[in-house]
Design a protein around this motif. Sequence first.
Motif, PDB file in Angstrom:
ATOM      1  N   SER A  12       0.815  -1.204   0.000  1.00  0.00           N
ATOM      2  CA  SER A  12       0.000   0.000   0.000  1.00  0.00           C
ATOM      3  C   SER A  12       0.858   1.266   0.000  1.00  0.00           C
ATOM      4  O   SER A  12       1.586   1.540   0.967  1.00  0.00           O
ATOM      5  CB  SER A  12      -0.919   0.008   1.230  1.00  0.00           C
ATOM      6  OG  SER A  12      -1.508   1.273   1.402  1.00  0.00           O
TER       7      SER A  12
ATOM      8  N   LYS B 233      -0.277   4.269   0.255  1.00  0.00           N
ATOM      9  CA  LYS B 233      -0.800   5.139   1.299  1.00  0.00           C
ATOM     10  C   LYS B 233      -0.191   4.803   2.650  1.00  0.00           C
ATOM     11  O   LYS B 233       0.273   5.686   3.381  1.00  0.00           O
ATOM     12  CB  LYS B 233      -2.325   5.018   1.374  1.00  0.00           C
ATOM     13  CG  LYS B 233      -2.941   5.712   2.589  1.00  0.00           C
ATOM     14  CD  LYS B 233      -4.399   5.366   2.754  1.00  0.00           C
ATOM     15  CE  LYS B 233      -4.989   5.977   4.018  1.00  0.00           C
ATOM     16  NZ  LYS B 233      -4.410   5.398   5.250  1.00  0.00           N
ATOM     17  N   ASP B 234      -0.207   3.513   3.014  1.00  0.00           N
ATOM     18  CA  ASP B 234       0.298   3.125   4.325  1.00  0.00           C
ATOM     19  C   ASP B 234       1.804   3.329   4.442  1.00  0.00           C
ATOM     20  O   ASP B 234       2.309   3.724   5.501  1.00  0.00           O
ATOM     21  CB  ASP B 234      -0.075   1.674   4.619  1.00  0.00           C
ATOM     22  CG  ASP B 234      -1.563   1.513   4.879  1.00  0.00           C
ATOM     23  OD1 ASP B 234      -2.028   1.972   5.933  1.00  0.00           O
ATOM     24  OD2 ASP B 234      -2.260   0.952   4.026  1.00  0.00           O
TER      25      ASP B 234
ATOM     26  N   GLU C 221       2.324   7.023   4.959  1.00  0.00           N
ATOM     27  CA  GLU C 221       1.926   7.378   6.321  1.00  0.00           C
ATOM     28  C   GLU C 221       3.018   6.979   7.317  1.00  0.00           C
ATOM     29  O   GLU C 221       3.382   7.745   8.219  1.00  0.00           O
ATOM     30  CB  GLU C 221       0.619   6.656   6.648  1.00  0.00           C
ATOM     31  CG  GLU C 221      -0.018   7.031   7.963  1.00  0.00           C
ATOM     32  CD  GLU C 221      -1.325   6.285   8.184  1.00  0.00           C
ATOM     33  OE1 GLU C 221      -1.716   6.146   9.365  1.00  0.00           O
ATOM     34  OE2 GLU C 221      -1.945   5.830   7.208  1.00  0.00           O
TER      35      GLU C 221
ATOM     36  N   ASP D 247      -5.196  11.082   1.193  1.00  0.00           N
ATOM     37  CA  ASP D 247      -6.093  10.203   0.451  1.00  0.00           C
ATOM     38  C   ASP D 247      -6.863   9.248   1.357  1.00  0.00           C
ATOM     39  O   ASP D 247      -7.323   8.196   0.910  1.00  0.00           O
ATOM     40  CB  ASP D 247      -5.324   9.417  -0.615  1.00  0.00           C
ATOM     41  CG  ASP D 247      -4.158   8.629  -0.046  1.00  0.00           C
ATOM     42  OD1 ASP D 247      -3.824   8.824   1.137  1.00  0.00           O
ATOM     43  OD2 ASP D 247      -3.572   7.816  -0.796  1.00  0.00           O
ATOM     44  N   SER D 248      -7.033   9.601   2.618  1.00  0.00           N
ATOM     45  CA  SER D 248      -7.799   8.764   3.539  1.00  0.00           C
ATOM     46  C   SER D 248      -9.270   8.723   3.128  1.00  0.00           C
ATOM     47  O   SER D 248      -9.861   9.744   2.754  1.00  0.00           O
ATOM     48  CB  SER D 248      -7.696   9.287   4.968  1.00  0.00           C
ATOM     49  OG  SER D 248      -6.440   8.992   5.531  1.00  0.00           O
TER      50      SER D 248
END
Length: 440
Positions: free
Chosen positions: A277, A279-280, A283, A416-417
């Motif tokens: 991911s 995103k992860d 983060e 983008d959450s």
Amino acid sequence: MSLPVVHIARLDWVEPLAVAVGLNRREGALALLAGAGDPSAHGGRWSFVACEPDRMFVGAVDDAAPFETLRDFCFAGGGVVGLMSYDAGARPATGARDEIWPDLMLARYPALLAFDHAAGEVRAVGRGVNAIEAEAQGRRAAGWRAEAVALSIPTAPAAAFVGEASPEAYEAAVADVVARIGAGELFQANIARGWSGRLAAGRDPFDVFARLSAERGAAYGAFWRLGQRALVSNSPELFLTFDPVTGRIETRPIKGTRPRAGDPARDAELAADLVASAKDRAENLMIVDLMRNDLARGAVPGSVKVERLFEVESHPTVHHLVSTVTATAAPGVGAAEVMEATFPPGSITGAPKHQAMKVIAGHEPPRGPWCGSLFGLGLAGDGGLTASVLIRTASFERDEAGWRFRALAGAGIVADSDPRAEREETEAKIQALKEALAGA
């Protein structure tokens, strides 16, 4: 003030949870357990059990210098356990103060048992003003082994586990933070939800700890009873370790979560999805950079390193993405200074940290102990510091009607959450604690 004499006796193995069961109703009862299964899997080598501290502090801290109380509490003497609330560290940004839970709790234990899971031995650690007193305290700790009681798993002690706000309200808070990120106000913020309730008459917070520890114990699981308050934590997250001999500082922030699945193939897919991911990973990397900056405040220049990046840790109910950041402490920097440079933990605030804490305060009431830190200094007879991040944690206060509790879970919000996905992540994170309190 002179440092205490320390006496250590090595004893045959006994399960730390069994000793904790035998002592759990005593004043100051403490159990720091390294978890079920392989306790070293996520860094939890040591467990500790103790009771009846000889010195305590429970109260507010100086807003201008919150860590001075630690330094004044014989901090260099070891045998100290402490809990600093999230709000005590965040107050310069937020002004928030929890009216129920104190900023800081400290207790000094002259006698305790330290369980070395790697060596398979127990240390009876005694401290005193001289060798005779230290040895006597060590014998007192050794005597607790005879009070060990096999755990009988209790039934769920609470009838209800009630959300403090609706799921829709949480999703709206997430959407607001996403908009703020889009406007350039910040990059990331950890936004939490709360649940609360009461234990049934005659039930005790230790029942919750016993239910968690029997099958789902985490590397930094904890039970602590002090006066009319108690804490149960099933935290998998290391905030800090500090070795005063070598100067090594280590932190292992968690960012990135997937639920576990009963089907092994699906479970492996979820772990692989977490690793892949973008995103992860982004983060996680934001918080790694934040922690590098925090550690640098008390470190030898150039010593801050990222030793491991984006590792998957699998826990009973979730997979996590974990990174490891280390540094070497600068001359004159001790455990209190390391805590001061880095508190509150970056993984549960956001980036930039100061602005993230202001945004959090706009959406949440005071957090109390949740996402603060529980720490021990010199518990194994050395001078080392280990501090956990108090996620997967419930706090308890006793009044005339019995014990009431509060628990929280949060998610890191980035550009983008998806609000619904973040809400579902909080539900996966709270699941084990929810079941321990109120059943499946």
